[in-house]
Design an enzyme around this catalytic site. Structure first.
Site, PDB file in Angstrom:
ATOM      1  N   ASP A 101     -34.016  68.593 102.798  1.00 19.98           N
ATOM      2  CA  ASP A 101     -32.630  68.980 103.064  1.00 19.98           C
ATOM      3  C   ASP A 101     -31.905  67.779 103.691  1.00 19.98           C
ATOM      4  OD1 ASP A 101     -30.673  71.437 103.301  1.00 19.98           O
ATOM      5  OD2 ASP A 101     -30.730  70.612 105.327  1.00 19.98           O
ATOM      6  N   HIS A 297     -35.097  76.962  98.348  1.00 17.81           N
ATOM      7  CA  HIS A 297     -34.685  75.769  99.083  1.00 17.81           C
ATOM      8  C   HIS A 297     -35.722  75.271 100.085  1.00 17.81           C
ATOM      9  CE1 HIS A 297     -32.046  72.866 100.897  1.00 17.81           C
ATOM     10  NE2 HIS A 297     -32.141  73.438 102.080  1.00 17.81           N
TER      11      HIS A 297
END
Length: 322
Positions: A101, A297
Site C-alpha cells: 500500500d 487489498h
C-alpha cells in the site's frame, strides 16, 4: 520460535518503533494505511525461519512511532529518509526493502532514490508509478454525486472525526471492505454528503485471515495514536509530485518483485492495466509480476503463505544472497 521483539530507534529526527525477528541479510518491511508493523506478523516469522533479519517499523505517524503535527512533515522525502536513517541507526549498510500500500510507494521510491542503500525491492498491491504530467489530485475520479476516497482525506480534521469515533468499528469495516472476501466494490468512491464508512460493506463475520484479536490490536493502536498521521500521507500527494519533478522519467534499476491480488481495488484504478502491462519499462530488473486469485487489498495478510514463499524465493535468488 520466539516472538518478534520491539524497541524504539532514533532516525531522521524522529523516533520509530520497530519489530525485529531473526538474523541474517536484512529485509525492511513498510506497512500501509490503516495498519502498523503488525500487518507483517506472518512475514516476520517466516523470514526469520528462512535465515533473514526482518525489520518492520511503525511508520511515521503510526503506532508507537512519533507523529509530527505538521502536514508537510509526511512527504516522500521524509518517509524515505526515515528508512535510510533506520538503516544508519541499525548499522546496516544496505537492505532489501518491501512495502505494501503506501509502504510500497515508500519502498519503490527508496529503491529509486537510494539504490546504494536498498539493493532490491518488493512491492505489494501498489506498483511503481512514474511521475504524472499533472497534479495527482486533479486526475482523481470525481462526479456530481461522489469523489475519490483520497480526495475525501484531503481536508484536515474531516476524516479524523469520522474514523476516530469508533476505531474498532473503523478498522473492522475497512479491513473487510477491500478484502477479497467482500462482495461490494470496496471504498474507492465516497458519495457527497456521506462519510467513508457509510459507503463500505460492514462484515457480519470476519474472514478466516482476520481474527477479532487482530482487530483488537489495530484498534488499540489507533485508539492511542489517532488517524491524523496516516491521513497526512495522503495530504502530501501533490507536494510529492512537486518534489519529485527532478526525477521525472527516472527508472528503478535494482532487482524487483511485484505482487497483488486480482480483487485488489488498486489493480482496478483507472489506467492501472496499462501501467502493469508496461511496468518493465520503468522497473527494468523486475523479476516477476504475481497476481493472487481471489485476494483483495491486504496481500500479505490475506495470502501469507503464498506471499512468504514468493518473497523468500526472490530474496534467495538475489546475487550473493543465496
Amino acid at each position: 520460535m520466539s516472538e518478534p521483539k520491539q524497541r524504539i530507534v532514533a532516525t531522521n529526527g524522529i523516533r520509530l518503533n520497530i519489530a525485529e525477528h531473526g538474523d541474517g541479510p536484512p529485509v525492511l518491511l513498510c506497512h500501509g494505511f490503516p495498519e502498523s508493523w503488525y500487518s507483517w506478523r506472518h512475514q516476520l516469522r517466516a523470514l526469520a525461519a528462512a535465515g533473514f533479519r526482518a525489520i518492520a517499523p511503525d511508520m511515521r505517524g503510526y503506532g508507537k512511532s512519533d507523529r509530527p503535527e505538521a502536514v508537510d512533515q509526511y512527504t516522500l522525502f521524509h518517509l524515505v529518509g526515515d528508512m535510510v536513517g533506520l538503516l544508519d541507526a541499525l548499522e546496516v549498510p544496505s537492505a532489501v526493502i518491501v512495502g505494501h500500500d503506501w509502504g510500497a510507494v515508500v519502498a519503490w521510491h527508496a529503491a529509486l532514490l537510494r539504490p546504494d542503500r536498498f539493493h532490491a525491492v518488493i512491492g505489494l498491491s501498489v506498483p511503481f508509478r512514474p511521475r504524472a504530467n499533472a497534479r495527482p489530485t486533479s486526475l482523481m475520479p470525481r462526479t456530481a454525486d461522489s469523489q475519490f476516497y483520497q480526495l475525501y482525506f484531503q481536508q484536515p480534521g474531516v476524516a479524523e472525526a469520522e474514523l476516530e469515533r469508533d476505531p474498532r468499528a473503523t478498522v473492522r469495516s475497512m479491513l473487510y471492505a477491500v478484502s477479497g472476501d467482500a462482495s461490494g466494490g470496496g471504498i474507492s468512491m465516497v458519495p457527497h454528503g456521506k462519510s467513508l464508512l457509510q459507503a463500505v460493506e460492514a462484515p457480519s463475520n470476519l474472514p478466516r485471515w482476520l481474527s477479532e484479536s487482530d482487530v483488537d490490536f489495530y484498534a488499540g493502536e489507533f485508539q492511542r495514536a489517532g488517524f491524523a498521521g496516516g491521513l497526512n500521507w495522503y495530504r502530501n500527494i501533490d507536494r510529492n509530485w512537486e518534489l519529485m519533478a527532478p526525477f521525472a522519467g527516472a527508472r528503478i534499476k535494482v532487482p524487483a518483485l511485484y505482487m497483488a491480488g486480482d480483487r485488489d481495488l488498486v489493480v482496478a484504478f483507472p489506467g492501472m492495466d496499462q501501467l502493469l502491462a508496461n511496468l518493465r519499462n520503468f522497473v527494468p530488473q523486475i523479476r516477476d509480476t504475481l497476481m493472487l486469485p481471489g485476494c483483495g487489498h491486504w496481500t500479505q495478510q490475506e495470502r501469507p503463505d503464498e506471499v512468504n514463499a514468493a518473497m523468500i524465493e526472490f530474496l534467495r535468488g538475489l546475487p550473493g544472497r543465496g
